[in-house]
Design an enzyme around this catalytic site. Sequence first.
Site, PDB file in Angstrom:
ATOM      1  N   ILE A   3     -14.976  36.251 116.244  1.00 51.86           N
ATOM      2  CA  ILE A   3     -14.147  35.366 115.417  1.00 51.86           C
ATOM      3  C   ILE A   3     -14.921  34.129 114.939  1.00 51.86           C
ATOM      4  O   ILE A   3     -14.610  33.580 113.888  1.00 51.86           O
ATOM      5  CB  ILE A   3     -12.857  34.963 116.183  1.00 51.86           C
TER       6      ILE A   3
ATOM      7  N   VAL B  96     -13.142  33.564 124.457  1.00 48.97           N
ATOM      8  CA  VAL B  96     -13.231  33.160 123.053  1.00 48.97           C
ATOM      9  C   VAL B  96     -13.323  31.629 122.929  1.00 48.97           C
ATOM     10  O   VAL B  96     -13.984  31.099 122.033  1.00 48.97           O
ATOM     11  CB  VAL B  96     -12.053  33.770 122.253  1.00 48.97           C
ATOM     12  N   ASP B  97     -12.691  30.923 123.853  1.00 53.26           N
ATOM     13  CA  ASP B  97     -12.722  29.452 123.876  1.00 53.26           C
ATOM     14  C   ASP B  97     -14.177  28.962 123.994  1.00 53.26           C
ATOM     15  O   ASP B  97     -14.626  28.105 123.216  1.00 53.26           O
ATOM     16  CB  ASP B  97     -11.888  28.996 125.092  1.00 53.26           C
TER      17      ASP B  97
ATOM     18  N   SER C 255      -4.215  35.525 125.055  1.00 52.02           N
ATOM     19  CA  SER C 255      -3.720  35.845 126.416  1.00 52.02           C
ATOM     20  C   SER C 255      -4.151  37.203 126.968  1.00 52.02           C
ATOM     21  O   SER C 255      -3.837  37.506 128.117  1.00 52.02           O
ATOM     22  CB  SER C 255      -2.186  35.767 126.523  1.00 52.02           C
ATOM     23  N   THR C 256      -4.854  38.025 126.171  1.00 52.86           N
ATOM     24  CA  THR C 256      -5.141  39.392 126.668  1.00 52.86           C
ATOM     25  C   THR C 256      -6.449  39.511 127.442  1.00 52.86           C
ATOM     26  O   THR C 256      -6.793  40.588 127.910  1.00 52.86           O
ATOM     27  CB  THR C 256      -5.184  40.423 125.518  1.00 52.86           C
ATOM     28  N   GLY C 257      -7.173  38.394 127.574  1.00 55.21           N
ATOM     29  CA  GLY C 257      -8.422  38.433 128.336  1.00 55.21           C
ATOM     30  C   GLY C 257      -8.184  37.940 129.751  1.00 55.21           C
ATOM     31  O   GLY C 257      -7.479  38.591 130.536  1.00 55.21           O
TER      32      GLY C 257
END
Length: 177
Positions: free
Chosen positions: A20, A42-43, A126-128
């Site tokens: 992303i 991702v953060d 939330s899926t990680g």
Amino acid sequence: MTVTGSGTCSDKIEVIQGDITALDVDAIVNAANTRLLGGGGVDGAIHRAAGPELLEECRGIGGCPTGEARITRGYRLPARWVIHTVGPVWSGGKRREPELLASCYRSVFQIASEKGIKTLAFPAISTGAYRFPPDHAASIAVQETCAALERYPEIEKVLFVCFDSRCLDAYKKALAG
Ligand code: ADP
């Protein structure tokens, strides 16, 4: 690969596999935590790519409750803006996790509309590390996005960005159903 949906709302939705942080859209969404000070997944990738100015701006915000969102600039990212939202940690589904995840999407779209953002990209919030089941998360993402695209017709394109094939399958199913 790219999956383009069919039907009215999904004309504006695309599912892609990739990173992303590389996307040249008006805003990318960050799956942040309540402190808004960076983290893993991702953060971490967004903070590394945006540079230290992003952390500085986040420090000034002072955190974000689960289910809400906050906007910052994108700094060294191709995207002009980052909309940080805090998804729920999955703990079986009885702690309002689905409502809180839906609220993340609604909060992001509200901010996007206020800022005149026309193209935005979401990770699978939330899926990680937060362990929300991908199929359930994808169906909430698609449902809330379709509702938002009706409410905010000025938004032109929404990308769902997947890192892995399980995520891609989940979005394909959600868009088909
Ligand atoms: P959360 O804590 O909300 O679960 P994570 O960052 O752990 O957030 O995971 C959310 C999703 O983002 C996962 O599907 C993970 O594979 C994915 N992800 C991790 N890095 C990237 C990236 N650079 N671009 C897109 N998606 C990513």
